[in-house]
Design a protein around this motif. Structure first.
Motif, PDB file in Angstrom:
ATOM      1  N   GLY A 171       4.410   3.404  -6.684  1.00 41.99           N
ATOM      2  CA  GLY A 171       4.137   2.275  -7.325  1.00 41.99           C
ATOM      3  C   GLY A 171       3.284   2.954  -8.710  1.00 41.99           C
ATOM      4  O   GLY A 171       3.149   2.397  -9.791  1.00 41.99           O
ATOM      5  N   LYS A 172       2.256   3.722  -8.146  1.00 44.03           N
ATOM      6  CA  LYS A 172       1.454   4.320  -9.179  1.00 44.03           C
ATOM      7  C   LYS A 172       1.986   5.151 -10.330  1.00 44.03           C
ATOM      8  O   LYS A 172       1.775   5.014 -11.267  1.00 44.03           O
ATOM      9  N   THR A 173       2.951   5.888  -9.866  1.00 39.33           N
ATOM     10  CA  THR A 173       3.707   6.726 -10.880  1.00 39.33           C
ATOM     11  C   THR A 173       4.732   5.892 -11.759  1.00 39.33           C
ATOM     12  O   THR A 173       4.469   6.040 -13.058  1.00 39.33           O
ATOM     13  N   GLN A 174       4.857   4.708 -11.215  1.00 41.55           N
ATOM     14  CA  GLN A 174       5.489   3.802 -12.077  1.00 41.55           C
ATOM     15  C   GLN A 174       4.788   3.283 -13.282  1.00 41.55           C
ATOM     16  O   GLN A 174       5.328   2.946 -14.264  1.00 41.55           O
ATOM     17  N   LYS A 175       3.396   2.974 -12.653  1.00 42.74           N
ATOM     18  CA  LYS A 175       2.697   2.263 -13.747  1.00 42.74           C
ATOM     19  C   LYS A 175       2.348   3.336 -14.872  1.00 42.74           C
ATOM     20  O   LYS A 175       2.301   2.745 -16.001  1.00 42.74           O
ATOM     21  N   THR A 176       2.298   4.589 -14.755  1.00 43.64           N
ATOM     22  CA  THR A 176       2.014   5.608 -15.625  1.00 43.64           C
ATOM     23  C   THR A 176       3.330   5.445 -16.672  1.00 43.64           C
ATOM     24  O   THR A 176       3.186   5.606 -17.661  1.00 43.64           O
TER      25      THR A 176
ATOM     26  N   LYS B 190       0.948  -1.226  -0.107  1.00 49.48           N
ATOM     27  CA  LYS B 190      -0.066  -0.004   0.078  1.00 49.48           C
ATOM     28  C   LYS B 190       0.921   1.341   0.016  1.00 49.48           C
ATOM     29  O   LYS B 190       0.593   2.189  -0.910  1.00 49.48           O
TER      30      LYS B 190
ATOM     31  N   ASP C 142       2.733   1.755  -3.274  1.00 49.46           N
ATOM     32  CA  ASP C 142       1.880   2.247  -4.361  1.00 49.46           C
ATOM     33  C   ASP C 142       1.629   3.719  -4.067  1.00 49.46           C
ATOM     34  O   ASP C 142       1.647   4.624  -5.180  1.00 49.46           O
ATOM     35  N   LYS C 143       1.400   4.116  -3.059  1.00 48.28           N
ATOM     36  CA  LYS C 143       1.478   5.681  -2.573  1.00 48.28           C
ATOM     37  C   LYS C 143       2.513   6.508  -3.154  1.00 48.28           C
ATOM     38  O   LYS C 143       2.478   7.429  -3.721  1.00 48.28           O
TER      39      LYS C 143
ATOM     40  N   ASP D 163      -2.630  11.034 -17.293  1.00 46.81           N
ATOM     41  CA  ASP D 163      -2.050  10.492 -16.463  1.00 46.81           C
ATOM     42  C   ASP D 163      -0.532  10.845 -15.867  1.00 46.81           C
ATOM     43  O   ASP D 163       0.051  11.000 -14.662  1.00 46.81           O
TER      44      ASP D 163
ATOM     45  N   LYS E 211      -0.854  13.860 -13.562  1.00 42.79           N
ATOM     46  CA  LYS E 211      -1.168  13.413 -12.220  1.00 42.79           C
ATOM     47  C   LYS E 211       0.102  12.817 -11.445  1.00 42.79           C
ATOM     48  O   LYS E 211       0.489  13.055 -10.638  1.00 42.79           O
ATOM     49  N   ALA E 212       0.825  12.175 -12.446  1.00 37.02           N
ATOM     50  CA  ALA E 212       2.004  11.526 -11.917  1.00 37.02           C
ATOM     51  C   ALA E 212       2.978  12.671 -11.457  1.00 37.02           C
ATOM     52  O   ALA E 212       3.511  12.433 -10.186  1.00 37.02           O
TER      53      ALA E 212
END
Ligand SMILES: Cc1cc2nc3c(=O)[nH]c(=O)nc-3n(C[C@H](O)[C@H](O)[C@H](O)COP(=O)(O)OP(=O)(O)OC[C@H]3O[C@@H](n4cnc5c(N)ncnc54)[C@H](O)[C@@H]3O)c2cc1C
Ligand code: SF4
Ligand code: SF4
Lengths: 398, 56
Positions: free
Chosen positions: A330-335, A323, A326-327, A385, A388-389
């Motif tokens: 992880g989320k930035t990596q996905k973008t 968790k 991702d905060k 995206d 946002k990232a």
């Protein structure tokens, strides 16, 4: 140091991910053992050694012993020979990773972690369907050590996850296959990292020049794994070096791989966590993984120590690490991963246009963000995206 | 598959793309277990120094 029969946590691999995880676990009162296969952490170096000051500063006091050079400028080369300079990415360093990795490991030891080198982890130990330790080879002898949590920090070649039944295999598109020389007696600028793009120069990747002094640099290439056969990274790099540095001497030759994927779906299970390259926590566009490994290590180490305190070694508890990751990144990596697909398929014309575009941005406005935004133009969903990232990472920086 | 040990740099890149978990790296040597290998050729394609060939 006497190796104990059991520890709260066993970390496999003494790279940045493993050492930082061990340090944060030990600092938070867990007993920790690190197993490292090689004779010394940090050797052999398989890295271009570029990092940002802001990325590493939270984890270790900056020490000139492991800084080769300070970087202020990124210079982009387009396929048609044009260049653009970027000045606003913040201070960067080219490291001496053999010294840096050892320093991170020493920091873990200072907080009480134990370390064995030349200790090759061979498998997990299971009892009643539960992971209860690690089997390893040391001095030709097979040994076992017991623990409640295993942290797999075993790099791109990771097998720890596989032993636990985690799917870690990466697609050919999601690995960069690399070759690098350290060249000396070359003409470069010490404060400038250079990047060459183009389908003829480095399909699906780029060539880098990262200076280590005013006449020495790490000069390397990463090709996307599905575009690296039959002509591989060594051939492309040799052609480049012949063109740009025909008189250079090679002081170090190295090959390696960078997983440019998204973070694995599964990075924790009962009694086990994966960090760093082993969890595929690399920036998929730049291929940078040192800072990412340290951030992941710090989160995993803290969560593991908390698990020890509360005697909770189940997946549900350890998921706190996921968790938090991702905060943070992880989320930035996905973008970035989605953007990478686009980069990979860009033709030379597009690279030329991007560099041309960069040349026309005022010096004080030019940053990675402007570059990426231009690169994803024509794809509104990606653009949102990206915005946002970058917003998220900006807030984090403060 | 077969590894040319004179070329292999023990970099581990091949391990990451092997769907069969057939490749094992240790400090000084890399081995392919041909019993497990499914001949997908992933390792041969990504090896940065082309140290992997077909055959046993
Ligand atoms: C050519 C190249 C250039 C790169 N350039 C950059 C760059 O400029 N900037 C950047 O940020 N990143 C760069 N990277 C990526 C960066 O090197 C990695 O992301 C980073 O090292 C990951 O750290 P880690 O701790 O996860 O793994 P590693 O540093 O790979 O450490 C893993 C450790 O685990 C040990 N190990 C493995 N298996 C076992 C076992 N079974 N038992 C015991 N020990 C084991 C290994 O010996 C190793 O010491 C580059 C990578 C390559 C290949
Ligand atoms: S050919 Fe495929 S299955 Fe066989 S060792 Fe190589 S990657 Fe693994
Ligand atoms: S990818 Fe090639 S050089 Fe690297 S370990 Fe595998 S066989 Fe050896």
């Amino acid at each position: 140091m006497m190796v104990q029969e059991r520890y709260d946590i066993v970390v496999i691999g003494a790279g940045p991910a493993g050492s930082v995880a061990a340090r944060f676990a030990a600092e938070n009162m867990a007993s920790v053992l690190i197993l490292e296969r090689d004779r010394e952490p940090g050797i052999p170096v398989r890295c271009a050694e570029g990092v940002s000051h802001n990325g590493i500063a939270p984890f270790i006091d900056i020490d000139q012993r492991w800084i080769a050079s300070r970087i202020d400028v990124a210079k982009l080369h387009s396929p048609n020979g044009e260049t653009a300079n970027m000045y606003n990415n913040g201070l960067g360093y080219v490291l001496e990773r053999r010294v840096f990795d050892a320093a991170l490991c020493e920091l873990a030891a200072k907080y009480g972690a134990h370390l064995i080198t030349k200790a090759d982890a061979l498998d997990l130990v299971w009892e009643d369907g539960k992971i209860t330790g690690v089997k390893y080879k040391y001095s030709g002898e097979i040994r076992k050590v017991k623990c409640d949590i295993v942290i797999g920090a075993d790099g791109v070649e990771s097998r720890v996850g596989r032993w636990a039944g985690i799917k870690t295999v990466v697609r050919l598109e999601d690995i960069d296959t690399c070759a690098q020389y350290t060249l000396t007696d070359i003409d470069i600028e010490k404060d400038t990292c250079e990047f060459y793009f183009g389908t003829k120069v480095s399909p699906g990747g780029y060539i880098w020049i990262f200076p280590k002094s005013d006449n020495t640099a790490n000069v390397g290439i990463g090709l996307s794994g599905h575009l690296s056969h039959p002509k591989g990274p060594k051939e492309y790099l040799d052609e480049f070096v012949q063109r740009r540095f025909p008189k250079a001497k090679i002081t170090y030759t190295m090959y390696g791989g960078v997983p440019t994927a998204a973070t694995l779906d599964e990075i924790v299970k009962d009694n086990i966590m994966l960090v760093g390259d082993a969890a595929r926590q690399v920036n998929p566009i730049t291929g940078g993984g040192v800072v990412q490994a340290m951030i992941a290590g710090s989160i995993a180490g803290k969560v593991a120590a908390q698990a020890v305190k509360e005697k909770r070694f189940d997946k549900k508890f350890l998921k706190e690490y996921r968790k938090e990751w991702d905060k943070r990144l992880g989320k930035t990596q996905k973008t970035m991963f989605l953007m990478k697909e686009r980069f990979m398929n860009m033709n030379d014309e597009r690279f030329n246009r991007i560099v041309e575009f960069c040349q026309n941005i005022p010096r004080d406005k030019f940053s990675l963000k402007t570059l990426f935004t231009e690169a994803v133009k024509g794809n509104p969903k990606l653009m949102i995206d990206v915005a946002k990232a970058f917003l998220v990472s900006k807030i984090k920086m403060k | 598959m077969k590894i040319n040990r004179d070329l292999c740099d023990i970099c581990g890149t091949c391990v990451a793309v092997c769907p069969a978990d057939a490749i094992v790296v240790s400090e000084f040597i890399v081995n392919i277990d041909n019993e497990k290998c499914t001949n997908c050729l992933n390792c041969l394609k990504v090896c940065p120094i082309k140290a992997i060939e077909e055959g046993e």
